[in-house]
Design a protein around this motif. Structure first.
Motif, PDB file in Angstrom:
ATOM      1  N   GLY A   1      36.686 -12.429 -50.409  1.00  0.00           N
ATOM      2  CA  GLY A   1      35.954 -12.738 -51.631  1.00  0.00           C
ATOM      3  C   GLY A   1      36.051 -11.658 -52.689  1.00  0.00           C
ATOM      4  O   GLY A   1      35.899 -11.930 -53.884  1.00  0.00           O
ATOM      5  N   THR A   2      36.279 -10.423 -52.273  1.00  0.00           N
ATOM      6  CA  THR A   2      36.570  -9.310 -53.183  1.00  0.00           C
ATOM      7  C   THR A   2      37.709  -8.503 -52.563  1.00  0.00           C
ATOM      8  O   THR A   2      37.957  -8.615 -51.353  1.00  0.00           O
TER       9      THR A   2
ATOM     10  N   CYS B   1      36.292 -11.008 -58.103  1.00  0.00           N
ATOM     11  CA  CYS B   1      35.777 -12.134 -57.316  1.00  0.00           C
ATOM     12  C   CYS B   1      36.842 -13.194 -57.082  1.00  0.00           C
ATOM     13  O   CYS B   1      37.510 -13.630 -58.027  1.00  0.00           O
TER      14      CYS B   1
ATOM     15  N   LEU C   1      32.064  -4.310 -52.779  1.00  0.00           N
ATOM     16  CA  LEU C   1      32.679  -4.252 -54.102  1.00  0.00           C
ATOM     17  C   LEU C   1      32.878  -2.786 -54.455  1.00  0.00           C
ATOM     18  O   LEU C   1      31.939  -1.985 -54.360  1.00  0.00           O
TER      19      LEU C   1
ATOM     20  N   ARG D   1      30.734 -11.330 -53.540  1.00  0.00           N
ATOM     21  CA  ARG D   1      31.187 -12.152 -54.667  1.00  0.00           C
ATOM     22  C   ARG D   1      30.026 -12.920 -55.289  1.00  0.00           C
ATOM     23  O   ARG D   1      29.825 -12.895 -56.500  1.00  0.00           O
TER      24      ARG D   1
ATOM     25  N   CYS E   1      27.767 -10.618 -57.138  1.00  0.00           N
ATOM     26  CA  CYS E   1      28.306 -10.202 -58.435  1.00  0.00           C
ATOM     27  C   CYS E   1      28.071 -11.256 -59.508  1.00  0.00           C
ATOM     28  O   CYS E   1      27.646 -10.940 -60.628  1.00  0.00           O
ATOM     29  N   TYR E   2      28.367 -12.501 -59.182  1.00  0.00           N
ATOM     30  CA  TYR E   2      28.188 -13.566 -60.163  1.00  0.00           C
ATOM     31  C   TYR E   2      26.723 -13.736 -60.546  1.00  0.00           C
ATOM     32  O   TYR E   2      26.371 -13.824 -61.722  1.00  0.00           O
TER      33      TYR E   2
ATOM     34  N   ASP F   1      33.062 -18.154 -51.009  1.00  0.00           N
ATOM     35  CA  ASP F   1      34.117 -17.152 -51.154  1.00  0.00           C
ATOM     36  C   ASP F   1      35.482 -17.763 -50.818  1.00  0.00           C
ATOM     37  O   ASP F   1      35.572 -18.804 -50.161  1.00  0.00           O
TER      38      ASP F   1
END
Length: 365
Positions: free
Chosen positions: A79-80, A112, A147, A157, A160-161, A239
């Motif tokens: 996912g990252t 992401c 991350l 991920r 982060c969003y 993800d």
């Protein structure tokens, strides 16, 4: 019910360093570059059956991996990228506008890689509400807790969003409330477009430029989207993951979507988290929105380590014990160096190739 998949994968060289997709993006009409340099997307066309979806997905992967071997590139199902040097945006006017409007927080989105599942529109209000309720199913395929080397959450991920990129624009990037009608959803989209346009104008971008690159159909990055251009209902929460994991998730999601086409869907006024929601042949019961959000938050932070999430997803029709998320396998460190991140990317590039080979063998049996 037609179903299709889009998955983003990191591209690396033989040393595990991020690189551009290059020739991989030109393999077919279903492969393309993403908005940042080292990200590649593979799409399936709409498929009428799960068997067709599985065969199409595997066939496409075999073609891409064959080309990747020729040009010394590999795909990574995380996912990252875990930890890496700064990632550059590709030259793109749409991305430039987003950066101007959202500001520095937009940089989080560059790290992401996700999975999107599209299902054919049928009883759209029920589909939208059910996908909102099922947002916690992202826990089934969480694939990176990290991350820039730091541990953020079981799904870095999603974190982060939802907590970073769209923190100042929550209605553009976070989960929406249930709706009573499709018209209500469309009015929300129109409001979000107006808000985005106003923010763009304030940032020095004229309305005509915004209208050229955005529309109410694509101005939000919420976990659930209604796509007139496809036309589908799209679930964007998971993800990137191993192909077999993606297929299992898409298959079980499609089964729930098929079920709601043949039964009644009800939303609980209030929910006891211990037994909220269920999918059975007798009907579909969705938890109260606040409870669904609590499950989604726990799915993002703790994944399947949350017993409440695991039990909920089991009630909602998922075979939780069949999933073994990558995030759980690689978790446990507070910091991952760039060197160790390269090793992890290489390890999971190997596992992706083995995964596709096993899927291919199973199709031949």
């Amino acid at each position: 019910m037609n179903t299709s998949i889009e998955v983003e994968y990191w591209v690396i060289d033989t040393d595990g360093k991020l690189t551009t997709p290059g020739a991989l993006a030109d393999v077919s009409e279903h492969t393309e570059r993403e908005f940042v340099e080292p990200l590649f997307e593979l799409k399936t066309p709409p498929c009428e059956t799960v068997d067709e979806l599985r065969r199409t997905f595997v066939d496409q992967f075999e073609t891409v991996l064959s080309r990747a071997a020729e040009v010394d590139k590999r795909l990574v199902p995380l996912g990252t990228p875990i930890n890496c040097d700064p990632i550059a945006l590709r030259p793109d006017e749409r991305g430039r506008i987003q950066k101007e409007v959202i500001g520095d927080d937009f940089a989080y989105a560059k790290y992401c890689a996700g999975t999107h599942v599209h299902v054919e529109k049928r009883n759209v209000t029920d589909q939208l509400n059910t996908l909102i309720a099922l947002d916690a199913a992202l826990a089934l395929v969480n694939s990176s807790p990290y991350l820039r080397g730091e541990r953020l959450a079981n799904s870095a991920r999603a974190y982060c969003y939802r907590k970073k990129s769209y923190e100042e624009f929550p209605k553009h990037g976070q989960l929406w409330r249930y709706v009573d009608t499709v018209g209500e959803w469309r009015r929300r989209l129109e409001h979000r477009y107006d808000e985005f346009e106003a923010a763009a104008v304030e940032a020095g971008i004229d309305e005509a430029t915004v209208a050229e690159h955005f529309s109410p159909d694509d101005v939000v990055w919420t976990p659930v989207r209604l796509r007139d251009s496809m036309p589908t209902v799209e679930w964007r929460s998971p993800d990137a993951a191993l192909p077999s994991q993606v297929l299992r998730l898409a298959t079980e999601l499609e089964m729930v979507m098929e079920e709601i086409h043949h039964t009644n869907v009800e939303i609980e006024a209030e929910s006891d988290p211990r037994d909220a929601g269920h999918v059975t042949a007798d009907g579909v019961r969705l938890p109260a929105f606040e409870t669904a959000c609590d499950y989604a938050e726990a799915a993002m932070l703790d994944g399947l380590e949350s017993d409440a999430v695991a039990r909920y997803l089991d009630r909602m029709g998922f075979s939780v014990g069949d999933y073994h998320p990558i995030a759980t396998r690689i978790d446990g460190r507070q910091y991952v160096t760039k060197s160790d991140a390269r090793d992890l990317r290489l390890e999971y590039a190997n596992l992706l190739e083995e995964d596709v080979a096993e899927l291919s063998e199973a199709l031949e049996v």
